[in-house]
Design a protein around this motif. Structure first.
Motif, mmCIF file in Angstrom:
data_model
loop_
_atom_site.group_PDB
_atom_site.id
_atom_site.type_symbol
_atom_site.label_atom_id
_atom_site.label_comp_id
_atom_site.label_asym_id
_atom_site.label_seq_id
_atom_site.Cartn_x
_atom_site.Cartn_y
_atom_site.Cartn_z
ATOM 1 N N GLU A 92 -2.419 3.909 12.958
ATOM 2 C CA GLU A 92 -2.572 3.526 14.448
ATOM 3 C C GLU A 92 -3.736 2.218 14.466
ATOM 4 N N GLU A 93 -4.264 1.968 13.367
ATOM 5 C CA GLU A 93 -5.284 0.830 13.284
ATOM 6 C C GLU A 93 -4.623 -0.574 13.365
ATOM 7 N N PRO A 94 -4.672 -1.164 14.413
ATOM 8 C CA PRO A 94 -4.261 -2.382 15.009
ATOM 9 C C PRO A 94 -3.905 -3.599 13.744
ATOM 10 N N ASP A 95 -5.207 -3.778 13.188
ATOM 11 C CA ASP A 95 -5.053 -5.016 12.261
ATOM 12 C C ASP A 95 -4.300 -4.384 10.829
ATOM 13 N N HIS A 96 -4.324 -3.148 10.608
ATOM 14 C CA HIS A 96 -4.011 -2.616 9.241
ATOM 15 C C HIS A 96 -2.453 -2.010 9.149
ATOM 16 N N GLY A 97 -2.038 -1.445 10.256
ATOM 17 C CA GLY A 97 -0.906 -0.731 10.342
ATOM 18 C C GLY A 97 -0.835 0.220 9.042
ATOM 19 N N ASP A 98 0.266 0.191 8.207
ATOM 20 C CA ASP A 98 0.534 1.030 7.094
ATOM 21 C C ASP A 98 -0.071 0.536 5.886
ATOM 22 N N ASP A 99 -1.058 -0.434 5.939
ATOM 23 C CA ASP A 99 -1.673 -0.953 4.773
ATOM 24 C C ASP A 99 -2.801 0.149 4.062
ATOM 25 N N VAL A 100 -2.593 0.343 2.797
ATOM 26 C CA VAL A 100 -3.563 1.262 2.274
ATOM 27 C C VAL A 100 -4.898 0.165 1.925
ATOM 28 N N ARG A 101 -5.946 0.730 2.695
ATOM 29 C CA ARG A 101 -7.430 -0.005 2.623
ATOM 30 C C ARG A 101 -7.975 0.736 1.398
ATOM 31 N N VAL A 102 -8.942 -0.119 0.428
ATOM 32 C CA VAL A 102 -9.746 0.378 -0.286
ATOM 33 C C VAL A 102 -11.086 -0.050 0.024
ATOM 34 N N LEU A 103 -12.075 0.991 0.085
ATOM 35 C CA LEU A 103 -13.407 0.658 0.393
ATOM 36 C C LEU A 103 -14.250 1.227 -0.991
ATOM 37 N N LYS A 104 -15.180 0.233 -1.310
ATOM 38 C CA LYS A 104 -16.128 0.497 -2.650
ATOM 39 C C LYS A 104 -17.499 0.748 -2.000
ATOM 40 N N LEU A 105 -17.933 1.517 -2.680
ATOM 41 C CA LEU A 105 -19.358 2.073 -2.528
ATOM 42 C C LEU A 105 -19.957 1.832 -3.823
ATOM 43 N N VAL A 106 -21.141 0.894 -3.769
ATOM 44 C CA VAL A 106 -21.805 0.530 -4.933
ATOM 45 C C VAL A 106 -23.080 -0.198 -4.632
ATOM 46 N N ARG A 107 -24.232 0.397 -5.263
ATOM 47 C CA ARG A 107 -25.567 -0.154 -5.017
ATOM 48 C C ARG A 107 -25.972 -0.337 -3.434
ATOM 49 N N GLY A 108 -25.698 0.672 -2.704
ATOM 50 C CA GLY A 108 -26.168 0.835 -1.118
ATOM 51 C C GLY A 108 -25.251 -0.043 -0.370
ATOM 52 N N MET A 109 -24.013 -0.531 -0.841
ATOM 53 C CA MET A 109 -23.244 -1.160 0.132
ATOM 54 C C MET A 109 -21.890 -0.682 0.178
ATOM 55 N N VAL A 110 -20.993 -0.607 1.399
ATOM 56 C CA VAL A 110 -19.720 -0.372 1.395
ATOM 57 C C VAL A 110 -19.149 -1.556 1.667
ATOM 58 N N ALA A 111 -18.075 -1.785 0.900
ATOM 59 C CA ALA A 111 -17.170 -3.127 1.305
ATOM 60 C C ALA A 111 -15.854 -2.957 0.928
ATOM 61 N N GLU A 112 -14.947 -3.501 1.900
ATOM 62 C CA GLU A 112 -13.444 -3.574 1.636
ATOM 63 C C GLU A 112 -13.176 -4.424 0.375
ATOM 64 N N LEU A 113 -12.207 -3.968 -0.432
ATOM 65 C CA LEU A 113 -11.652 -4.663 -1.529
ATOM 66 C C LEU A 113 -10.399 -5.270 -0.765
ATOM 67 N N THR A 114 -10.333 -6.576 -1.047
ATOM 68 C CA THR A 114 -9.206 -7.367 -0.732
ATOM 69 C C THR A 114 -8.075 -7.243 -1.726
ATOM 70 N N PRO A 115 -6.665 -7.354 -1.533
ATOM 71 C CA PRO A 115 -5.705 -7.071 -2.522
ATOM 72 C C PRO A 115 -6.074 -8.101 -3.609
ATOM 73 N N ALA A 116 -6.706 -9.280 -3.300
ATOM 74 C CA ALA A 116 -6.704 -10.103 -4.586
ATOM 75 C C ALA A 116 -7.883 -9.644 -5.406
ATOM 76 N N SER A 117 -9.078 -8.999 -4.926
ATOM 77 C CA SER A 117 -10.161 -8.315 -5.479
ATOM 78 C C SER A 117 -9.891 -7.018 -6.417
ATOM 79 N N ALA A 118 -8.887 -6.491 -5.788
ATOM 80 C CA ALA A 118 -8.488 -5.090 -6.580
ATOM 81 C C ALA A 118 -7.760 -5.300 -7.657
ATOM 82 N N CYS A 119 -7.204 -6.465 -7.866
ATOM 83 C CA CYS A 119 -6.324 -6.625 -9.105
ATOM 84 C C CYS A 119 -7.465 -6.786 -10.357
#
Length: 119
Positions: A92-119
């Motif tokens: 139901e998320e307009p910008d992501h549809g059926d995408d699997v998003r990966v969020l990374k928690l490290v050193r006090g920060m939460v950031a979304e990994l992009t497909p290129a950075s997840a490799c």
């Protein structure tokens, strides 16, 4: 559908010489927060081999409580040495549809990994 799977290793700091009483206090506070989330899905905080871990997973018709992204952000704020990953799929998320998003928690920060950075 809203699907999520993740884990967090809870650490007060990134250093190996943590203050054990302070870490226990952080874990106790997180345990209360998790209990208040009242999730029918997997939401577990436990000690394993002397280290605290949070495991979570769920699959519901709509995104609703518990707000697992908010939990990741809260852990980042109160225990900045923590690290973990959260996989989220929200059709139901307009910008992501059926995408699997990966969020990374490290050193006090939460950031979304992009497909290129997840490799």
């Amino acid at each position: 559908m809203f699907e999520y799977h993740g884990w967090i290793t809870v650490r007060e700091t990134a250093a190996d010489d943590e203050d054990e009483p302070r870490l226990r206090q952080i874990v106790d506070e997180l345990r209360l927060r998790i209990a208040q989330m009242d999730s029918p899905y997997l939401l577990d905080l436990r000690w394993m081999n002397g280290e605290p871990f949070i495991h979570l997973g769920g699959y519901s018709n709509h995104r609703s409580s518990p707000d697992v992204v908010e939990l990741f952000e809260h852990v980042a704020a109160v225990a900045p040495g923590s690290y973990g990953l959260l996989h989220v799929r929200d059709d139901e998320e307009p910008d992501h549809g059926d995408d699997v998003r990966v969020l990374k928690l490290v050193r006090g920060m939460v950031a979304e990994l992009t497909p290129a950075s997840a490799c």
